[in-house]
Design a protein around this motif. Structure first.
Motif, PDB file in Angstrom:
ATOM      1  N   GLU A 179       0.829  -1.202   0.000  1.00  0.00           N
ATOM      2  CA  GLU A 179       0.000   0.000   0.000  1.00  0.00           C
ATOM      3  C   GLU A 179       0.868   1.258   0.000  1.00  0.00           C
ATOM      4  O   GLU A 179       0.556   2.233  -0.704  1.00  0.00           O
ATOM      5  CB  GLU A 179      -0.921  -0.010   1.219  1.00  0.00           C
ATOM      6  N   ARG A 238       2.214   1.810  -3.459  1.00  0.00           N
ATOM      7  CA  ARG A 238       1.203   2.352  -4.369  1.00  0.00           C
ATOM      8  C   ARG A 238       0.908   3.806  -4.042  1.00  0.00           C
ATOM      9  O   ARG A 238       0.766   4.644  -4.949  1.00  0.00           O
ATOM     10  CB  ARG A 238      -0.077   1.516  -4.284  1.00  0.00           C
ATOM     11  N   ARG A 269      -8.117   3.602   2.371  1.00  0.00           N
ATOM     12  CA  ARG A 269      -7.531   2.485   3.123  1.00  0.00           C
ATOM     13  C   ARG A 269      -7.777   2.620   4.618  1.00  0.00           C
ATOM     14  O   ARG A 269      -7.937   1.617   5.328  1.00  0.00           O
ATOM     15  CB  ARG A 269      -6.048   2.363   2.809  1.00  0.00           C
ATOM     16  N   GLU A 279      -1.926  -5.850  -2.516  1.00  0.00           N
ATOM     17  CA  GLU A 279      -2.399  -5.119  -3.679  1.00  0.00           C
ATOM     18  C   GLU A 279      -2.620  -6.057  -4.865  1.00  0.00           C
ATOM     19  O   GLU A 279      -1.883  -7.022  -5.063  1.00  0.00           O
ATOM     20  CB  GLU A 279      -1.399  -4.037  -4.068  1.00  0.00           C
ATOM     21  N   PRO A 329      -8.025  -4.614  -3.060  1.00  0.00           N
ATOM     22  CA  PRO A 329      -6.987  -5.364  -2.343  1.00  0.00           C
ATOM     23  C   PRO A 329      -7.513  -6.718  -1.880  1.00  0.00           C
ATOM     24  O   PRO A 329      -8.719  -6.905  -1.704  1.00  0.00           O
ATOM     25  CB  PRO A 329      -6.641  -4.451  -1.163  1.00  0.00           C
TER      26      PRO A 329
END
Length: 215
Positions: A39, A42, A59, A81, A87
């Motif tokens: 995460e 990303r 998130r 991911e 996810p």
């Protein structure tokens, strides 16, 4: 209404909404510690600050809801991911189904313990050339319907059609067969909200506000 054939439990889904304008960067950025390595990677790839903010809010929302559902601390929830998809949740015996969406300042998450779901939210923007967008993105019947409408009715219809396509895409990306798709529009003054599910829901999804702080 008949019960879900998969587990004999009537599917119930809740949609949680967060207005990002209620959260300052000062209160938001410390929650980067909740994210896993994938995460974080990303998050750092996003160039625009708004897109980073949307991702982090999403998130935090997801991890907070999963934490409440699974009785696990939000930072400890094992997520990985998947390119072009939601996810993946690891480890839980009874994995809840979820779908994330964002538009402008809004972030939303649909959560269901019984059926796969796909959610889309879109800020209603009457300033865009909705007819031109319809001709590019919607089918002939939808475009004809929008062409026959004006003002607020056109805006709501365009975004309802667009949100449905996006929600269906998210649902089918979870390998749900085309024969099991049920979509519902939810009313909101500022955004279009469409939820699609693999099983018919026993009732209209509950729409709830997610209040900061998370946890």
């Amino acid at each position: 209404m008949s019960k879900s054939p998969a587990n004999d439990v009537e599917p119930i889904t809740t949609i949680w909404l967060m207005d990002g304008r209620s959260v300052s960067d000062q209160h938001l950025l410390p929650y980067l510690t909740w994210l896993g390595p994938g995460e974080i990677e990303r998050y750092q790839r996003f160039i625009r600050p708004q897109r980073q903010r949307q991702f982090l809010l999403g998130r935090i929302l997801l991890r907070s809801l999963l934490g409440q559902t699974l009785n696990v601390s939000p930072p400890d929830i094992p997520l990985s991911e998947r390119p072009g998809s939601a996810p993946l949740l690891h480890g839980a015996e009874a994995k809840p189904h979820f779908s994330l969406s964002h538009s402008g300042d809004w972030v939303a998450c649909a959560l269901s313990e019984q059926t796969p779901v796909g959610l889309d939210v879109e800020v209603l923007n009457p300033q865009r050339d909705l007819l031109a967008l319809s001709e590019q993105a919607l089918d002939e019947d939808e475009t004809a319907l929008i062409r026959g409408l004006q003002g607020e009715a056109r805006v709501k219809m365009f975004y309802a059609c667009w949100s449905r396509k996006e929600a269906l895409y998210k649902l089918t990306s979870a390998d749900v067969s085309a024969s099991g798709q049920h979509c519902v529009n939810l009313s909101h003054p500022d955004i279009s909200i469409v939820l699609c599910s693999a099983s018919a829901l026993v009732s209209v999804p509950a729409l709830k506000s997610f209040n900061w702080p998370a946890g």
